[in-house]
Design a protein around this motif. Structure first.
Motif, short mmCIF file in Angstrom:
data_model
loop_
_atom_site.label_atom_id
_atom_site.label_comp_id
_atom_site.label_asym_id
_atom_site.label_seq_id
_atom_site.Cartn_x
_atom_site.Cartn_y
_atom_site.Cartn_z
N GLU A 152 62.40 -44.93 47.07
CA GLU A 152 61.92 -44.37 45.81
C GLU A 152 62.61 -45.06 44.64
O GLU A 152 63.79 -45.42 44.73
N ILE A 153 61.86 -45.22 43.55
CA ILE A 153 62.39 -45.87 42.35
C ILE A 153 62.25 -44.90 41.18
O ILE A 153 61.24 -44.19 41.09
N PHE A 154 63.25 -44.87 40.33
CA PHE A 154 63.21 -43.96 39.18
C PHE A 154 62.34 -44.59 38.10
O PHE A 154 62.62 -45.68 37.61
N PHE A 155 61.25 -43.91 37.73
CA PHE A 155 60.26 -44.48 36.81
C PHE A 155 59.71 -43.36 35.93
O PHE A 155 59.29 -42.33 36.43
N GLN A 156 59.74 -43.59 34.62
CA GLN A 156 59.23 -42.60 33.66
C GLN A 156 59.80 -41.20 33.91
O GLN A 156 59.09 -40.21 33.95
N HIS A 183 64.67 -58.90 43.64
CA HIS A 183 63.81 -60.03 43.26
C HIS A 183 62.77 -59.59 42.23
O HIS A 183 62.47 -60.29 41.28
N LEU A 184 62.23 -58.38 42.44
CA LEU A 184 61.16 -57.90 41.56
C LEU A 184 61.69 -57.34 40.25
O LEU A 184 61.13 -57.59 39.19
N PHE A 185 62.75 -56.55 40.34
CA PHE A 185 63.15 -55.76 39.18
C PHE A 185 64.48 -56.15 38.56
O PHE A 185 64.77 -55.71 37.45
N GLY A 186 65.30 -56.90 39.27
CA GLY A 186 66.65 -57.11 38.76
C GLY A 186 67.42 -55.82 38.92
O GLY A 186 67.85 -55.46 40.01
N LEU A 201 54.13 -51.13 51.67
CA LEU A 201 54.43 -50.77 50.28
C LEU A 201 53.15 -50.60 49.47
O LEU A 201 52.13 -51.22 49.74
N GLY A 202 53.24 -49.72 48.46
CA GLY A 202 52.10 -49.46 47.59
C GLY A 202 52.16 -50.43 46.41
O GLY A 202 53.05 -50.35 45.58
N LEU A 203 51.20 -51.36 46.38
CA LEU A 203 51.26 -52.39 45.33
C LEU A 203 51.11 -51.79 43.93
O LEU A 203 51.79 -52.19 42.98
N GLU A 204 50.20 -50.80 43.77
CA GLU A 204 50.02 -50.20 42.44
C GLU A 204 51.32 -49.56 41.96
O GLU A 204 51.70 -49.69 40.80
N ARG A 205 51.99 -48.86 42.90
CA ARG A 205 53.21 -48.16 42.49
C ARG A 205 54.25 -49.16 41.98
O ARG A 205 54.90 -48.93 40.96
N LEU A 206 54.43 -50.27 42.71
CA LEU A 206 55.41 -51.27 42.28
C LEU A 206 54.96 -51.92 40.97
O LEU A 206 55.77 -52.15 40.07
N ALA A 207 53.66 -52.19 40.87
CA ALA A 207 53.15 -52.85 39.66
C ALA A 207 53.28 -51.93 38.44
O ALA A 207 53.51 -52.41 37.33
#
Ligand code: FA5
Ligand code: MG
Length: 500
Positions: free
Chosen positions: A332-336, A308-311, A368-374
Motif C-alpha cells: 500500500e502507498i500513502f496517496f491523497q 524506481h517509480l517514485f523515489g 499490480l494495478g497500473l491505474e493505481r500506480l499511475a
C-alpha cells in the motif's frame, strides 16, 4: 469511512466494514433469475455456489484478505530509463477464428458496425485482440442467462490503453519494463497482447481459486458463458506460461470486474503480472529454504520497483491471503491522505507449479494495478480520467516523461441525487452500480450507501447517493434530472426493488 470496493483505499476497520457489506451482496443478479430457460447443469452450479457462500475463505470480494501491516518509508534516487520489447500470444478461448493480423504487436483493430441494441453508443462489431477476431455476439448475448456482459463493457474490449505510448498507462508500463531490464538484463519476457477472454479454468481453477470462492460469482465476474469469462486478473495466464516453460515474465492486460463505483475503482482496469522462477541452485548457497529465499527476493524486487517509480514514497506491506500464493502480501502507498493498495503478491503455491509439470522449483508472483500506480505517479485524481479522449488530458502525457504531474483543466461542480428503495433478497450493490454506469457512463463519479435500516416488518431500505460530475464540462440540471429519472426507472424494473 474511507471507501474500499473490497481492495483499495483501506484501513483495517474499513475492511471489516466492507466484509460485513459484502456478506449481504453475494447473491445472484435478479435478471439472471428472470431468464426463462437455464441449463440444468448451470442451475446446479448456482445452487452449489449459493449454498457454499457462507464458507467463502476470502474476506474481500476478490482474492485477498488482510492480516497484518508493516510500515516503511522509501527514500532513494530513481534509476534511469531503459528500452523494452514485447511478445504476442493468441487467444485460446471460444471458437478462435484465424486472424489476418500478422504483426506480433497487433493493436486491436476496430471495424465500426451496427449501433448497439439500445441505439445509444455505436459499438465495434468486430475486434482483433491477440491475433483473434471477436464479434460483438461472441461476447454480449442478451438472451443467454449464462452471460452477463453488458454493451458498455464490450465497448472497452480491445482498447488496450496500456499499449498506447503516450498514455499514462503505456508510459508506466514501459518504465516498469525498464526496471526489470536494468536489474535482470535479458531475463524477463513481456506479454501485453494476450486475449482477455479466457476459460473459467484459466481464470480460477488453474490458480487454485476454490469452487466456492466469491470471486467466481456472477455478481463479481463477467461471464461470456458458464465456461468462459472476461479475465478478472492477469494471473489467468500464469499456469499456461509455466507449462510452456517460461521462467521470468511480465503480463500486462486489461481486466474486468463487476464492482462498486468511486474514484479508485473501475469495472475495467489494467494489471501487470510478474513472475520469477528459482531453481535449487539459486537458494542452496543461502541459509534460507526456497520459499523464504523467494519471499525475500520478491519484497526486495518490489521495493526496488517502488524506488524506481517514485523515489521517495511512504509505503507499507500488509500480510494477506491469496489462493495462489503462500505467503502472500499487499503493498500500500500513502496517496491523497489515504492508504492505497497498489499490488498483491506472494510465493506461488507448489500445486500450481506441479500441475504445470515443474517439481523442483520455487516462484514468486505479483499482480499490480497500473491505474493505481499511475494515479500516484501522475497525480491523477480520478480513475475515469484514464478513459478520457479529451485533448486537455491526453496532451499532458508523452512517452518517457514520467515525472509530469497532471494539471486538472477545471474542477466542475458535482451534482448529488439520492435514491431510496426497499431491497429484496437478490439485491446487490454491484448490480445497482452496473445499471447506473450503463445509463450515466463516466458522468457518474460515485455511488455511496448513505442510509440503511430494517423496519419492524423486516423490510430493509437502502438510500444511495449518486454523485454526477463530468471531468470535461459542466452538466445542466435538465441533463442530470433526465439521467436520474432513467436510473430510477431501470433500477425499479431490472432490480425489482420498490422505490420510496
Ligand atoms: C489480484 O488480482 C491478484 N491476482 C494479484 C496477485 C498476483 C497476487 C500474483 C499474488 C500473486 P487483487 O484483487 O488484490 O489481486 O488486485 C491486484 C491489484 O489490482 C490491486 O492491488 C489494485 O491495485 C488493483 N485493482 C483491484 N481492483 C481494482 C479496480 N476495481 N479498479 C482499479 N484497480 C483495481
Ligand atoms: Mg487486493
Amino acid at each position: 469511512m474511507v471507501r474500499d470496493g473490497s481492495r483499495s483505499v483501506k484501513t483495517p476497520s474499513d475492511r471489516t466494514e466492507k466484509r460485513e457489506k459484502t456478506k449481504t451482496s453475494r447473491c445472484l443478479p435478479i435478471y439472471l433469475r428472470k431468464k426463462k430457460k437455464v441449463e440444468e447443469r448451470f442451475i446446479t452450479m448456482l445452487i452449489q455456489r449459493a449454498l457454499s457462500r457462507a464458507r467463502v475463505p476470502s474476506t474481500s470480494r476478490y482474492f485477498s484478505s488482510l492480516s497484518s501491516i508493516q510500515m516503511q518509508t522509501i527514500n532513494l534516487p530513481k534509476s534511469p530509463p531503459f528500452s523494452f520489447s514485447s511478445n504476442n500470444h493468441g487467444c485460446n478461448f471460444l471458437k478462435s477464428k484465424p486472424s489476418s493480423v500478422s504483426s506480433p504487436y497487433s493493436t486491436a483493430a476496430f471495424s465500426l458496425g451496427k449501433s448497439n441494441r439500445k441505439g445509444v453508443v455505436p459499438l465495434a462489431a468486430l475486434l482483433q485482440i491477440g491475433g483473434v477476431q471477436i464479434a460483438t455476439d461472441d461476447v454480449v448475448k442478451e438472451n443467454d442467462p449464462t452471460n452477463n456482459v453488458p454493451d458498455s463493457i464490450f465497448a472497452k474490449l480491445g482498447m488496450q490503453l496500456h499499449r498506447r505510448e503516450n498514455h499514462p498507462l503505456g508510459i508506466l508500463k514501459k518504465t516498469i519494463y525498464d526496471y526489470f531490464d536494468i536489474n535482470f538484463p535479458g531475463k524477463f519476457e513481456k506479454f501485453d497482447d494476450l486475449c482477455p477472454i479466457v476459460t473459467v479454468k484459466q481464470n480460477f481453477d488453474d490458480v487454485l481459486v476454490p469452487p466456492d470462492h466469491v470471486s467466481r460469482s456472477y455478481n463479481d465476474t463477467y461471464y461470456v458463458n458458464s465456461d468462459t469469462v472476461l479475465r478478472c486478473h492477469t494471473s489467468a495466464h500464469q499456469a499456461e506460461l509455466f507449462r510452456n516453460g517460461h521462467t521470468h515474465f511480465l503480463v500486462t492486460g486489461d481486466v474486468y470486474r463487476r464492482d462498486s463505483i468511486d474514484g479508485t475503482h473501475y469495472p475495467v482496469f489494467h494489471q501487470m503480472e510478474g513472475v520469477r522462477v528459482f531453481s535449487p541452485e539459486d537458494w542452496s548457497g543461502s541459509d534460507m529454504d526456497g520459499t523464504a529465499y523467494a519471499a525475500a527476493d520478491l519484497k526486495r524486487s518490489l521495493e526496488g520497483l517502488a524506488k524506481h517509480l517514485f523515489g521517495a514514497v511512504e509505503m507499507r506491506w500488509v500480510d494477506t491471503y491469496f489462493p495462489f500464493t503462500n505467503p502472500s502480501y499487499e503493498l500500500e502507498i500513502f496517496f491523497q491522505g489515504k492508504w492505497l493498495e497498489v499490488l498483491g503478491c506472494g510465493v506461488t503455491e507448489q500445486a500450481i507449479l506441479h500441475a504445470s509439470g515443474r517439481t523442483d522449483i520455487v516462484a514468486w508472483a505479483f499482480g499490480l494495478g497500473l491505474e493505481r500506480l499511475a494515479m500516484v505517479l501522475f497525480d491523477i485524481p480520478d480513475i475515469r480520467l484514464f478513459w478520457s479522449s479529451d485533448e486537455r488530458f491526453t496532451s499532458q502525457f508523452s512517452e518517457g516523461k514520467l515525472g509530469v504531474k497532471f494539471k486538472p483543466f477545471s474542477k466542475f461542480p458535482p451534482c448529488y441525487k439520492d435514491m431510496s428503495f426497499w431491497i429484496n433478497d437478490g439485491f446487490t450493490e454491484n448490480n445497482l452500480c452496473e445499471i447506473v454506469r450503463g445509463i450515466a457512463g463516466d458522468l457518474v463519479e460515485e455511488v455511496t450507501l448513505i442510509d440503511n435500516f430494517t423496519n419492524k416488518k423486516g423490510m430493509t431500505s437502502h438510500c444511495y447517493r449518486i454523485t454526477y460530475r463530468s471531468m470535461e464540462r459542466s452538466l445542466t440540471d435538465d441533463e442530470i434530472n433526465e439521467l436520474q429519472e432513467q436510473v430510477r426507472e431501470a433500477v425499479q424494473n431490472k432490480l425489482n426493488v420498490v422505490l420510496r
